[in-house]
Design an enzyme around this catalytic site. Structure first.
Site, mmCIF file in Angstrom:
data_model
loop_
_atom_site.group_PDB
_atom_site.id
_atom_site.type_symbol
_atom_site.label_atom_id
_atom_site.label_comp_id
_atom_site.label_asym_id
_atom_site.label_seq_id
_atom_site.Cartn_x
_atom_site.Cartn_y
_atom_site.Cartn_z
ATOM 1 N N LYS A 19 40.693 -8.302 37.011
ATOM 2 C CA LYS A 19 40.318 -7.499 35.851
ATOM 3 C C LYS A 19 39.624 -8.354 34.776
ATOM 4 O O LYS A 19 38.827 -7.844 33.999
ATOM 5 C CB LYS A 19 41.539 -6.825 35.224
ATOM 6 C CG LYS A 19 42.345 -5.938 36.160
ATOM 7 C CD LYS A 19 41.585 -4.702 36.627
ATOM 8 C CE LYS A 19 42.476 -3.650 37.245
ATOM 9 N NZ LYS A 19 43.053 -4.022 38.536
HETATM 10 C C1 PLP Z 1 43.273 -3.322 39.677
HETATM 11 C C2 PLP Z 1 43.615 -4.112 40.876
HETATM 12 C C3 PLP Z 1 43.263 -3.678 42.158
HETATM 13 C C4 PLP Z 1 42.561 -2.358 42.407
HETATM 14 O O1 PLP Z 1 41.247 -2.367 41.934
HETATM 15 P P1 PLP Z 1 40.484 -0.966 41.681
HETATM 16 O O2 PLP Z 1 39.206 -1.344 41.054
HETATM 17 O O3 PLP Z 1 41.374 -0.173 40.788
HETATM 18 O O4 PLP Z 1 40.332 -0.328 43.018
HETATM 19 C C5 PLP Z 1 43.579 -4.493 43.235
HETATM 20 N N1 PLP Z 1 44.244 -5.659 43.056
HETATM 21 C C6 PLP Z 1 44.601 -6.099 41.836
HETATM 22 C C7 PLP Z 1 45.346 -7.371 41.718
HETATM 23 C C8 PLP Z 1 44.297 -5.353 40.706
HETATM 24 O O5 PLP Z 1 44.663 -5.797 39.493
#
Ligand code: PLP
Length: 494
Positions: A112
């Site tokens: 993120k």
């Molecule tokens: C948010 C997240 C995901 C999923 O990603 P999306 O874009 O919501 O599909 C997968 N792994 C981790 C560690 C995340 O923080």
């Protein structure tokens, strides 16, 4: 000519990139999509000589066309700096027959950070460009990782405030501690008595409450979103697919123009949608492999063409993927319907009304870019242990879902295409589950002691993000019921 953005539910809505970033969600409840996707402006060979920032500028300028060069380079420069613990920003690691695209080298050690370290800069720049005088209030629902990454990005950014809602029993201990110890003066973190979908639905309801909106406007506030529905998050995520491809090219792992696969551990469908956009922009991609955990609503969708959220919500060891309503899928639905807002809106209405919808066979035929697999809890932890035994490399639970899904794909197809797996979190963020998978005698031990052991087993230093929260003071103690979310927001702003 500026690239325009429109709503997935109404093509009469038109705006610029900066307006779309400021708003987050369209007034009609739809998501902003570019009216057309531009092609990469230079060859991948040329990009292979660029560093991360230059690559980011090259890709993003095609999508955020109303930002000046100076503005965009400024945002990129402030985002992808020494907050990341490696100058490569996204290093690749080869292990067990695939390349792991390590997206967790930012401040909060989850992928993120890739988008949320730049979003505050894009948003404040967009506010200036559009003469916004109101303070911008970021409302965020988090399944664990978005929350802290958004807090880190927006903390003490002038002209902004941020409220984060998380499912109070649905995040890992490290995730929770990262959030509730946030020091930024413009922040509020609230545990909700519900799951992630409840938080996300609650936030959407606050957004679309016009009355509340105009009340707050009079007080000098306006809402925006840091969730992956904001195109200001999606666009920066396209960059690392292009960048990682160009690194393989630079290191002679692939030939120019050779196709690769990406495997993406998926929740809200943001990350993999960015990969799809990268492909549309000209990146040579064979398959996008969508990996789910036991909440396999997307796996079922890709296999059957029916999206059905009417099922049990399972708490897994990959909590950031514990999602039954994948918001960003709406963008894909819109595109495979032939950019048809009416068709999309009617499917979304059915999702809201009945919790399910079914796409047409014509739409289903347009899903050939994708493959879908899922991994059970057992397969996930076996993958962590197996990969560690084989290569000494330790991956987190989300990445392991993707790696286990890839194993299933390989077993079924025998596809020899060079493959990159999106590694979305540091194993230090999910120490309990990761170490428990490696050796069951670790189960139940203190997260911080386990971090020491993980560090010596995996031969990697404990990231500063973990050290920081070890003795940090808990600042945010508010909890609320699902129907009390709006009240909490108003209280924070009064
Ligand atoms: C948010 C997240 C995901 C999923 O990603 P999306 O874009 O919501 O599909 C997968 N792994 C981790 C560690 C995340 O923080």
């Amino acid at each position: 000519m500026n690239l325009q953005y429109t709503s997935t539910r109404d093509n009469r809505i038109r705006c610029t990139a900066s307006e779309a970033i400021l708003k987050g969600l369209c007034d009609d409840g739809g998501l902003f999509v570019p009216v057309e996707l531009p092609k990469l402006p230079v060859s991948l060979k040329e990009i292979s000589d660029m560093d991360y920032r230059e690559c980011a500028y090259t890709v993003m300028k095609e999508l955020l066309t109303d930002f000046t060069e100076e503005e965009l380079r400024g945002c990129i420069g402030r985002a992808y700096d020494d907050k990341f613990d490696t100058p490569e920003i996204v290093p690749l690691r080869k292990a067990g027959g695939a390349f792991y695209m390590e997206l967790f080298h930012g401040k909060t050690i989850a992928f993120k950070d890739m988008a949320l370290s730049i979003l505050p800069h894009l948003m404040t720049t967009a506010a200036k460009k559009n003469n916004v005088k109101n303070e911008i209030v970021i409302l965020t629902a988090t399944s664990g990782d978005t929350g802290k990454a958004a807090l880190a990005g927006f903390a003490d950014v002038e002209g902004t405030r941020i409220v984060v809602f998380f499912p109070k029993d649905g995040v890992s201990p490290v995730q929770k501690k990262q959030m509730v110890t946030e020091k930024g003066k413009n922040t509020r973190v609230i545990g909700v008595d519900g799951n992630f979908d409840d938080c996300q639905t609650g936030v959407k309801a606050i957004f679309s409450d016009r009355e509340l909106g105009s009340r707050l406007d009079k007080k000098g506030f306006q809402f925006s979103s840091a969730n992956s529905i904001n195109i200001g998050r999606l666009v920066p995520q396209i960059v690392y697919y292009v960048y990682s491809y160009s690194r393989l090219l630079k290191n002679n792992e692939i030939k120019d123009g050779e196709e690769v696969n990406f495997v993406v551990p998926t929740g809200n469908f943001g990350n993999i949608l960015a990969a799809y956009y990268a492909k549309q922009m000209g990146l040579p991609v064979r398959k996008l492999i969508c990996a789910s955990n036991e909440n396999k609503v997307l796996f079922d969708f890709f296999r059957t063409g029916e999206y059905d959220r009417n099922r049990e919500f399972i708490l897994t060891s990959s909590p950031s993927m514990d999602i039954l309503i994948s918001s960003n899928l709406e963008r894909l639905i819109y595109h495979i319907a032939g950019d048809d807002p009416e068709k999309n809106a009617s499917l979304m209405a059915s999702l809201k009304r009945e919790g399910r919808y079914e796409i047409t066979s014509l739409m289903k035929k347009k899903l050939t870019d994708f493959e879908a697999y899922y991994a059970s809890e057992k397969e996930t932890s076996e993958k962590i242990r197996g990969l560690f035994k084989e290569s000494g490399y330790i991956i987190d639970t989300h990445t392991a879902v993707a790696a286990a899904a890839y194993d299933k794909y390989l077993a079924e197809t025998g596809d020899k295409t060079v493959t990159l797996i999106a590694s979305t979190a540091s194993p230090f963020k999910f120490t309990g589950s990761v170490m428990g998978a490696i050796d069951s005698s670790f189960k139940g031990q203190n997260e911080f002691e386990l971090a020491e052991k993980l560090s010596s087993l995996g031969k990697v230093k404990i990231p500063p993000a973990i050290e920081e929260i070890r003795n940090a003071e808990i600042i945010h103690k508010t909890e609320c019921k699902i129907d009390g979310m709006m009240e909490e927001v108003e209280r924070f702003l009064s």
